[in-house]
Design a protein around this motif. Structure first.
Motif, PDB file in Angstrom:
ATOM      1  N   ARG A  49      33.106   5.495 -40.800  1.00  0.00           N
ATOM      2  CA  ARG A  49      34.003   6.640 -40.558  1.00  0.00           C
ATOM      3  C   ARG A  49      33.457   7.537 -39.458  1.00  0.00           C
ATOM      4  O   ARG A  49      34.205   7.990 -38.587  1.00  0.00           O
ATOM      5  CB  ARG A  49      34.205   7.424 -41.860  1.00  0.00           C
ATOM      6  CG  ARG A  49      35.198   6.731 -42.798  1.00  0.00           C
ATOM      7  CD  ARG A  49      35.630   7.652 -43.934  1.00  0.00           C
ATOM      8  NE  ARG A  49      34.562   7.902 -44.878  1.00  0.00           N
ATOM      9  CZ  ARG A  49      34.269   7.078 -45.896  1.00  0.00           C
ATOM     10  NH1 ARG A  49      34.976   5.983 -46.091  1.00  0.00           N
ATOM     11  NH2 ARG A  49      33.267   7.356 -46.718  1.00  0.00           N
ATOM     12  N   LEU A  50      32.142   7.771 -39.508  1.00  0.00           N
ATOM     13  CA  LEU A  50      31.523   8.619 -38.481  1.00  0.00           C
ATOM     14  C   LEU A  50      31.730   8.019 -37.084  1.00  0.00           C
ATOM     15  O   LEU A  50      32.158   8.711 -36.149  1.00  0.00           O
ATOM     16  CB  LEU A  50      30.032   8.771 -38.797  1.00  0.00           C
ATOM     17  CG  LEU A  50      29.203   9.746 -37.959  1.00  0.00           C
ATOM     18  CD1 LEU A  50      27.957  10.171 -38.745  1.00  0.00           C
ATOM     19  CD2 LEU A  50      28.757   9.158 -36.636  1.00  0.00           C
ATOM     20  N   PHE A  51      31.451   6.716 -36.950  1.00  0.00           N
ATOM     21  CA  PHE A  51      31.571   6.069 -35.638  1.00  0.00           C
ATOM     22  C   PHE A  51      33.017   6.096 -35.129  1.00  0.00           C
ATOM     23  O   PHE A  51      33.272   6.370 -33.965  1.00  0.00           O
ATOM     24  CB  PHE A  51      31.084   4.620 -35.693  1.00  0.00           C
ATOM     25  CG  PHE A  51      29.595   4.477 -35.490  1.00  0.00           C
ATOM     26  CD1 PHE A  51      28.998   4.914 -34.307  1.00  0.00           C
ATOM     27  CD2 PHE A  51      28.797   3.896 -36.459  1.00  0.00           C
ATOM     28  CE1 PHE A  51      27.631   4.767 -34.102  1.00  0.00           C
ATOM     29  CE2 PHE A  51      27.428   3.750 -36.262  1.00  0.00           C
ATOM     30  CZ  PHE A  51      26.843   4.195 -35.082  1.00  0.00           C
ATOM     31  N   PHE A 100      33.705   7.939 -31.714  1.00  0.00           N
ATOM     32  CA  PHE A 100      34.098   7.129 -30.549  1.00  0.00           C
ATOM     33  C   PHE A 100      35.541   7.417 -30.134  1.00  0.00           C
ATOM     34  O   PHE A 100      35.861   7.432 -28.950  1.00  0.00           O
ATOM     35  CB  PHE A 100      33.922   5.631 -30.830  1.00  0.00           C
ATOM     36  CG  PHE A 100      32.528   5.128 -30.574  1.00  0.00           C
ATOM     37  CD1 PHE A 100      31.952   5.233 -29.313  1.00  0.00           C
ATOM     38  CD2 PHE A 100      31.792   4.542 -31.586  1.00  0.00           C
ATOM     39  CE1 PHE A 100      30.663   4.779 -29.067  1.00  0.00           C
ATOM     40  CE2 PHE A 100      30.497   4.085 -31.356  1.00  0.00           C
ATOM     41  CZ  PHE A 100      29.930   4.199 -30.098  1.00  0.00           C
ATOM     42  N   SER A 101      36.412   7.639 -31.125  1.00  0.00           N
ATOM     43  CA  SER A 101      37.826   7.869 -30.802  1.00  0.00           C
ATOM     44  C   SER A 101      38.015   9.141 -29.995  1.00  0.00           C
ATOM     45  O   SER A 101      39.026   9.298 -29.307  1.00  0.00           O
ATOM     46  CB  SER A 101      38.663   7.953 -32.082  1.00  0.00           C
ATOM     47  OG  SER A 101      38.483   6.789 -32.846  1.00  0.00           O
ATOM     48  N   SER A 102      37.052  10.058 -30.093  1.00  0.00           N
ATOM     49  CA  SER A 102      37.216  11.333 -29.394  1.00  0.00           C
ATOM     50  C   SER A 102      36.658  11.281 -27.968  1.00  0.00           C
ATOM     51  O   SER A 102      36.678  12.271 -27.257  1.00  0.00           O
ATOM     52  CB  SER A 102      36.495  12.446 -30.176  1.00  0.00           C
ATOM     53  OG  SER A 102      35.097  12.316 -30.001  1.00  0.00           O
ATOM     54  N   VAL A 128      39.975   3.601 -25.726  1.00  0.00           N
ATOM     55  CA  VAL A 128      41.382   3.496 -26.115  1.00  0.00           C
ATOM     56  C   VAL A 128      41.579   3.051 -27.561  1.00  0.00           C
ATOM     57  O   VAL A 128      42.624   3.307 -28.149  1.00  0.00           O
ATOM     58  CB  VAL A 128      42.183   2.580 -25.157  1.00  0.00           C
ATOM     59  CG1 VAL A 128      42.240   3.187 -23.768  1.00  0.00           C
ATOM     60  CG2 VAL A 128      41.611   1.185 -25.098  1.00  0.00           C
ATOM     61  N   GLU A 129      40.572   2.398 -28.142  1.00  0.00           N
ATOM     62  CA  GLU A 129      40.725   1.926 -29.520  1.00  0.00           C
ATOM     63  C   GLU A 129      39.353   1.584 -30.092  1.00  0.00           C
ATOM     64  O   GLU A 129      38.449   1.201 -29.336  1.00  0.00           O
ATOM     65  CB  GLU A 129      41.599   0.646 -29.522  1.00  0.00           C
ATOM     66  CG  GLU A 129      42.113   0.234 -30.883  1.00  0.00           C
ATOM     67  CD  GLU A 129      42.780  -1.149 -30.864  1.00  0.00           C
ATOM     68  OE1 GLU A 129      43.022  -1.699 -29.785  1.00  0.00           O
ATOM     69  OE2 GLU A 129      43.026  -1.670 -31.980  1.00  0.00           O
ATOM     70  N   VAL A 130      39.200   1.743 -31.393  1.00  0.00           N
ATOM     71  CA  VAL A 130      37.994   1.269 -32.070  1.00  0.00           C
ATOM     72  C   VAL A 130      38.446   0.245 -33.106  1.00  0.00           C
ATOM     73  O   VAL A 130      39.238   0.561 -33.990  1.00  0.00           O
ATOM     74  CB  VAL A 130      37.226   2.425 -32.749  1.00  0.00           C
ATOM     75  CG1 VAL A 130      35.959   1.902 -33.417  1.00  0.00           C
ATOM     76  CG2 VAL A 130      36.877   3.509 -31.729  1.00  0.00           C
ATOM     77  N   THR A 131      37.981  -0.999 -32.950  1.00  0.00           N
ATOM     78  CA  THR A 131      38.392  -2.065 -33.865  1.00  0.00           C
ATOM     79  C   THR A 131      37.253  -2.379 -34.832  1.00  0.00           C
ATOM     80  O   THR A 131      36.124  -1.960 -34.634  1.00  0.00           O
ATOM     81  CB  THR A 131      38.735  -3.350 -33.086  1.00  0.00           C
ATOM     82  OG1 THR A 131      37.542  -3.835 -32.451  1.00  0.00           O
ATOM     83  CG2 THR A 131      39.801  -3.101 -32.037  1.00  0.00           C
ATOM     84  N   VAL A 188      34.435  -1.254 -29.454  1.00  0.00           N
ATOM     85  CA  VAL A 188      34.888  -0.034 -28.779  1.00  0.00           C
ATOM     86  C   VAL A 188      35.606  -0.473 -27.512  1.00  0.00           C
ATOM     87  O   VAL A 188      34.988  -0.989 -26.575  1.00  0.00           O
ATOM     88  CB  VAL A 188      33.694   0.887 -28.461  1.00  0.00           C
ATOM     89  CG1 VAL A 188      34.161   2.120 -27.704  1.00  0.00           C
ATOM     90  CG2 VAL A 188      32.970   1.284 -29.746  1.00  0.00           C
ATOM     91  N   VAL A 189      36.932  -0.308 -27.511  1.00  0.00           N
ATOM     92  CA  VAL A 189      37.749  -0.808 -26.412  1.00  0.00           C
ATOM     93  C   VAL A 189      37.861   0.274 -25.335  1.00  0.00           C
ATOM     94  O   VAL A 189      38.289   1.394 -25.616  1.00  0.00           O
ATOM     95  CB  VAL A 189      39.160  -1.209 -26.905  1.00  0.00           C
ATOM     96  CG1 VAL A 189      39.950  -1.878 -25.786  1.00  0.00           C
ATOM     97  CG2 VAL A 189      39.048  -2.140 -28.118  1.00  0.00           C
ATOM     98  N   LEU A 190      37.476  -0.084 -24.116  1.00  0.00           N
ATOM     99  CA  LEU A 190      37.459   0.866 -23.000  1.00  0.00           C
ATOM    100  C   LEU A 190      38.717   0.712 -22.148  1.00  0.00           C
ATOM    101  O   LEU A 190      39.298  -0.371 -22.091  1.00  0.00           O
ATOM    102  CB  LEU A 190      36.215   0.631 -22.135  1.00  0.00           C
ATOM    103  CG  LEU A 190      34.882   0.590 -22.895  1.00  0.00           C
ATOM    104  CD1 LEU A 190      33.738   0.225 -21.946  1.00  0.00           C
ATOM    105  CD2 LEU A 190      34.612   1.934 -23.578  1.00  0.00           C
TER     106      LEU A 190
END
Ligand SMILES: *Cc1c(COP(=O)(O)O)cnc(C)c1O
Length: 403
Positions: free
Chosen positions: A321-323, A327-329, A334-337, A345-347
């Motif tokens: 949850r923390l990650f 990362f989303s912020s 664009v996305e965290v899968t 971590v999608v850039l």
């Protein structure tokens, strides 16, 4: 031997990095390119290089070091076992081998049998050979899959660049797009020996299939008498917050392969055959000298015991949850899968390799499985402060690399 010597936490000074890289080039086959750093010491979720620099390890030896580095429980288990009985061959067994097999079956919640190997590829070789015992030879495998580098496992690995130089490879493989249940249903028939799937694709950049996909795979394999084989080499043993990534699907597969996280850094793989699939091999059908030796199996027991005792599956969920939140912020993400502590971590642009390099210079280890994705697979013992520090470093790196 000359060169820079920096004392590292009171340990013996070691020669500086560049000299080791030179010697590496002179003595190791060039299968990996130049190593990124020379590492000498680790503790928890941190490692130090030969020049004394510290890194937060968000990769854990590619989803291997679940307990981090030099975990006391693992050190104790391995030290005691090697001092008692290290290796015996498979003409004999030892209590840790039997205990680990029973433990894995209990975690899977199924009757079955286990074969121990030394790596993910070897676990998959065992499963692949087991599928041949059905009398069928055809396999259905997903695009984007990674199952290893030995010839059999390579035959099931989708990346052309890995495969083509080594063809012909064994097996008759039908490739289907990952996550597409209709394509799977269309590909499986009465001649299919097995469907081979990662419940979450790791090397593809942490790709999670749609809800219901694993169930559809179970239904179609059952309908045609084919085996369902989940490769949990990367996803297994708590990595996704469950003991197995397929656990939440409620599906029981016929074959499960494990390796990376199982030994916490000691080389071990396992091929689990559920129900009748546990009896596909008879005496003489398969073998290994080292597989399941007392040290490796004792290490795996210590990993599982520690995850249970310290409630690390809960820690995995909390860190997840923390990650995701952190990362989303970050602008440019664009996305965290992914699930648990296997995250992609999608850039917004294909700069993952540059980010990986700059993050390393900033003291954070990640990797770039695809041009636009970072993979995060840290030890379960990472502290929330280390997680925040690491993400803050990556945030700064992205601000520079992605202006
Ligand atoms: C890493 C990996 C393998 C291969 O494991 P090795 O120990 O490198 O042979 C197989 N399958 C999956 C899903 C993996 O992630």
């Amino acid at each position: 031997m000359t060169g820079d010597t920096t004392p590292i936490h009171g340990r013996e000074p070691r020669p500086g990095g560049p000299e080791w890289i030179e010697r590496y080039r002179g003595s190791l086959m060039n299968t990996f390119g130049d190593p990124q750093r020379v590492l000498v010491h680790g503790e928890g979720a941190q490692v130090w290089d030969a020049d004394g620099n510290r890194y937060i390890d968000l990769l854990a030896g590619i989803a291997v070091n679940a307990l981090g580095h030099a975990h006391p429980a693992l050190v104790k288990a391995v030290s005691e076992q090697i001092a008692t009985l290290g290796h015996i061959s498979n003409f004999f067994t030892s209590p840790p081998q039997v205990e680990l097999a029973e433990k894995l079956l209990a975690l899977l919640g199924a009757e079955g049998k286990v074969f121990f190997a030394n790596s993910g590829s070897e676990a998959n070789e065992a499963a692949l050979k087991a599928t041949r015992r059905t009398g069928r030879t055809k396999l259905v495998v997903a695009e984007g899959s990674f199952h290893g580098r030995t010839m059999g496992a390579l035959a099931l690995t989708s990346k052309e660049a890995y495969r083509t130089p080594f063809e012909p490879l064994p097996g008759e493989v039908t490739w289907v797009p990952y996550g597409d249940a209709d394509a799977l249903r269309a590909a499986v028939d009465g001649e299919t020996a097995a469907v081979v799937l990662e419940p979450i694709q790791g090397e593809a950049g942490v790709v999670v299939p749609p809800e219901g996909y694993l169930r559809a795979a179970r239904d179609v394999t059952r309908e045609h008498g084919a085996l369902l084989w989940f490769d949990e080499v990367q996803t297994g043993v708590g990595r996704t917050g469950d003991w197995f990534a397929h656990t939440p699907s409620g599906v029981t597969p016929d074959l499960v392969t494990l390796a990376k996280g199982l030994g916490g850094g000691m080389p071990i793989g396992a091929c689990i055959g559920v129900g009748d699939a546990g009896s596909l091999f008879g005496p003489g059908n398969h073998g290994t000298t080292f597989g399941g030796n007392p040290v490796a199996t004792r290490a795996a027991l210590a990993v599982i015991d520690t995850i249970e005792r310290d409630d690390l599956l809960t820690a995995v969920d909390e860190l997840h949850r923390l990650f995701v939140e952190e990362f989303s912020s970050i602008p440019g993400v664009v996305e965290v899968t992914g699930r648990g502590l296997l995250l992609g971590v999608v850039l917004e642009r294909p700069v993952a390799a540059d980010v990986m390099k700059a993050a390393l210079d900033a003291g954070v280890i990640v990797n770039a499985p695809t041009p636009d994705r970072l993979r995060i697979a840290p030890p379960f013992v990472l502290t929330s402060q280390q997680a925040r520090d690491a993400v803050a470093a990556i945030r700064s790196v992205l601000a520079e690399v992605l202006p």
